[in-house]
Design a protein around this motif. Sequence first.
Motif, PDB file in Angstrom:
ATOM      1  N   GLU A 225      -9.917  78.646 -12.073  1.00 18.06           N
ATOM      2  CA  GLU A 225      -9.248  79.023 -13.300  1.00 18.06           C
ATOM      3  C   GLU A 225      -9.940  80.399 -13.627  1.00 18.06           C
ATOM      4  OE1 GLU A 225      -8.916  75.973 -16.334  1.00 18.06           O
ATOM      5  OE2 GLU A 225      -7.592  74.870 -15.002  1.00 18.06           O
ATOM      6  N   THR A 226     -11.173  80.654 -13.481  1.00 20.39           N
ATOM      7  CA  THR A 226     -11.563  81.896 -14.176  1.00 20.39           C
ATOM      8  C   THR A 226     -11.506  83.033 -13.149  1.00 20.39           C
ATOM      9  OG1 THR A 226     -13.694  81.540 -13.002  1.00 20.39           O
ATOM     10  CG2 THR A 226     -13.455  80.747 -15.194  1.00 20.39           C
ATOM     11  N   GLY A 227     -10.850  82.793 -12.196  1.00 19.87           N
ATOM     12  CA  GLY A 227     -10.396  84.005 -11.150  1.00 19.87           C
ATOM     13  C   GLY A 227     -11.055  83.951  -9.887  1.00 19.87           C
ATOM     14  N   VAL A 228     -12.267  82.955  -9.769  1.00 17.76           N
ATOM     15  CA  VAL A 228     -12.903  82.831  -8.397  1.00 17.76           C
ATOM     16  C   VAL A 228     -11.913  82.378  -7.482  1.00 17.76           C
ATOM     17  CG1 VAL A 228     -14.813  82.001  -7.420  1.00 17.76           C
ATOM     18  CG2 VAL A 228     -15.055  82.506  -9.587  1.00 17.76           C
ATOM     19  N   GLU A 229     -12.010  83.164  -6.236  1.00 17.38           N
ATOM     20  CA  GLU A 229     -10.820  82.584  -4.976  1.00 17.38           C
ATOM     21  C   GLU A 229     -11.533  81.395  -4.382  1.00 17.38           C
ATOM     22  OE1 GLU A 229      -9.593  85.903  -2.732  1.00 17.38           O
ATOM     23  OE2 GLU A 229      -9.262  87.274  -4.377  1.00 17.38           O
ATOM     24  N   ALA A 230     -10.708  80.830  -3.738  1.00 17.10           N
ATOM     25  CA  ALA A 230     -11.021  79.464  -2.737  1.00 17.10           C
ATOM     26  C   ALA A 230     -12.277  79.825  -1.715  1.00 17.10           C
ATOM     27  CB  ALA A 230     -10.037  78.986  -2.227  1.00 17.10           C
ATOM     28  N   ARG A 231     -12.105  81.235  -1.276  1.00 14.66           N
ATOM     29  CA  ARG A 231     -12.862  81.497  -0.089  1.00 14.66           C
ATOM     30  C   ARG A 231     -14.343  81.794  -0.568  1.00 14.66           C
ATOM     31  NH1 ARG A 231     -13.390  87.682   0.211  1.00 14.66           N
ATOM     32  NH2 ARG A 231     -12.486  88.493  -1.430  1.00 14.66           N
ATOM     33  N   ASP A 232     -14.321  81.947  -2.018  1.00 10.98           N
ATOM     34  CA  ASP A 232     -15.684  82.360  -2.694  1.00 10.98           C
ATOM     35  C   ASP A 232     -16.496  80.992  -3.304  1.00 10.98           C
ATOM     36  OD1 ASP A 232     -15.943  84.725  -1.986  1.00 10.98           O
ATOM     37  OD2 ASP A 232     -14.730  85.684  -3.651  1.00 10.98           O
ATOM     38  N   ILE A 233     -15.723  79.593  -2.891  1.00 13.55           N
ATOM     39  CA  ILE A 233     -16.345  78.416  -3.384  1.00 13.55           C
ATOM     40  C   ILE A 233     -16.660  77.570  -2.045  1.00 13.55           C
ATOM     41  CG2 ILE A 233     -15.808  76.329  -4.805  1.00 13.55           C
ATOM     42  CD1 ILE A 233     -13.830  78.114  -6.116  1.00 13.55           C
ATOM     43  N   GLN A 234     -17.944  77.079  -2.134  1.00 12.85           N
ATOM     44  CA  GLN A 234     -18.111  76.282  -0.685  1.00 12.85           C
ATOM     45  C   GLN A 234     -19.376  75.096  -1.236  1.00 12.85           C
ATOM     46  OE1 GLN A 234     -20.491  78.297   2.162  1.00 12.85           O
ATOM     47  NE2 GLN A 234     -19.480  77.349   3.643  1.00 12.85           N
ATOM     48  N   THR A 235     -18.805  73.849  -0.700  1.00 13.30           N
ATOM     49  CA  THR A 235     -19.809  72.851  -1.115  1.00 13.30           C
ATOM     50  C   THR A 235     -21.230  73.084  -0.336  1.00 13.30           C
ATOM     51  OG1 THR A 235     -18.037  71.379  -1.286  1.00 13.30           O
ATOM     52  CG2 THR A 235     -20.419  70.322  -0.685  1.00 13.30           C
ATOM     53  N   GLY A 236     -22.422  73.160  -0.994  1.00 11.09           N
ATOM     54  CA  GLY A 236     -23.518  73.762  -0.484  1.00 11.09           C
ATOM     55  C   GLY A 236     -24.434  72.546  -0.185  1.00 11.09           C
ATOM     56  N   GLY A 237     -24.060  71.243  -0.566  1.00 18.73           N
ATOM     57  CA  GLY A 237     -24.791  70.140  -0.331  1.00 18.73           C
ATOM     58  C   GLY A 237     -24.375  68.785  -1.015  1.00 18.73           C
ATOM     59  N   LEU A 238     -24.705  67.612  -0.303  1.00 22.13           N
ATOM     60  CA  LEU A 238     -24.316  66.591  -0.972  1.00 22.13           C
ATOM     61  C   LEU A 238     -25.623  65.368  -0.598  1.00 22.13           C
ATOM     62  CD1 LEU A 238     -22.324  64.747  -2.233  1.00 22.13           C
ATOM     63  CD2 LEU A 238     -21.188  64.235  -0.091  1.00 22.13           C
ATOM     64  N   GLN A 239     -26.112  64.892  -1.713  1.00 22.59           N
ATOM     65  CA  GLN A 239     -27.656  64.074  -1.119  1.00 22.59           C
ATOM     66  C   GLN A 239     -27.454  62.838  -2.156  1.00 22.59           C
ATOM     67  OE1 GLN A 239     -31.204  65.671  -2.412  1.00 22.59           O
ATOM     68  NE2 GLN A 239     -31.853  65.246  -0.467  1.00 22.59           N
ATOM     69  N   ILE A 240     -27.781  61.686  -1.560  1.00 22.34           N
ATOM     70  CA  ILE A 240     -27.813  60.635  -2.146  1.00 22.34           C
ATOM     71  C   ILE A 240     -29.205  60.054  -1.916  1.00 22.34           C
ATOM     72  CG2 ILE A 240     -26.879  58.105  -2.169  1.00 22.34           C
ATOM     73  CD1 ILE A 240     -24.188  59.068  -1.274  1.00 22.34           C
ATOM     74  N   ILE A 241     -29.947  59.581  -3.243  1.00 23.91           N
ATOM     75  CA  ILE A 241     -31.265  59.433  -2.909  1.00 23.91           C
ATOM     76  C   ILE A 241     -31.473  57.846  -3.772  1.00 23.91           C
ATOM     77  CG2 ILE A 241     -33.595  59.675  -3.482  1.00 23.91           C
ATOM     78  CD1 ILE A 241     -32.896  62.699  -3.541  1.00 23.91           C
ATOM     79  N   PRO A 242     -31.985  56.939  -3.207  1.00 23.09           N
ATOM     80  CA  PRO A 242     -32.513  55.653  -3.717  1.00 23.09           C
ATOM     81  C   PRO A 242     -33.649  55.933  -4.635  1.00 23.09           C
ATOM     82  CG  PRO A 242     -33.253  55.685  -1.430  1.00 23.09           C
ATOM     83  CD  PRO A 242     -32.299  56.709  -1.801  1.00 23.09           C
ATOM     84  N   ARG A 243     -33.565  55.257  -5.938  1.00 25.03           N
ATOM     85  CA  ARG A 243     -34.503  55.336  -6.925  1.00 25.03           C
ATOM     86  C   ARG A 243     -35.168  53.974  -6.843  1.00 25.03           C
ATOM     87  NH1 ARG A 243     -33.595  55.618 -11.782  1.00 25.03           N
ATOM     88  NH2 ARG A 243     -35.355  56.774 -12.409  1.00 25.03           N
TER      89      ARG A 243
END
Length: 233
Positions: free
Chosen positions: A77-95
Amino acid sequence: MNRLLPLALAFVAAVPISAHAQQIPAPKIVVVGEGESSIAPDLALLSLTVMREAKTAGEALDASSAAMKQVIAAVKETGVEARDIQTGGLQIIPRYTYTSKPDGSQEAQLVGYQASNTLSVRVRDLQKTGEIIDTAVSLGVNQSSGISFTNDDPSKALTESRKKAIADAVARARTLSEAAGVQLGRILEINEQTFVAPPVPIAAKTFDARESVPIEPGMNAYRVQVTVTLELR
């Protein structure tokens, strides 16, 4: 026939001497020149992370995913295009929590899971960088690996740095040759090393929504080093 033999031997012996003389390398000088150009960055790189904790891995992942969906929508909504948005990492860690046993060992007990979802955002309108961070924090972003500033196309700055580096190398060679009382000849070889300024990071931190986010992009420096070999006369 006996009178011609010494002349023939003399001619044959002269051939390798002439060939050896041609193999002597010409004198040369090797100098190093440097050039640098600085330009204002035109691209901000953000790394925004939503971290959530829950009793199960699924619950933690669902919570972080829900918050990240809101962040992505708000960033767009701020004007950033989809091409400039990327998932950089997904992590699940037990505690785990650890308790000491009478024999001195430790017993681990699973207490929950931590799910982290990281979003990489390229901001081309630097004036919106602070606004995007504020919005992301208000929607659940609670960690960041930092902000960095770079240039989408630094080719003009690099070209200027190369010109400066060559001029610097030739000037150094001229000074040295004049001091030695010799003249410069043609350039035999040029080798280049380019030191492209990496994105300058702002230290990683945990965000507090109450903090203001001042943004100072500064300048990016692009340095070129050349090694030039020239003939000496």
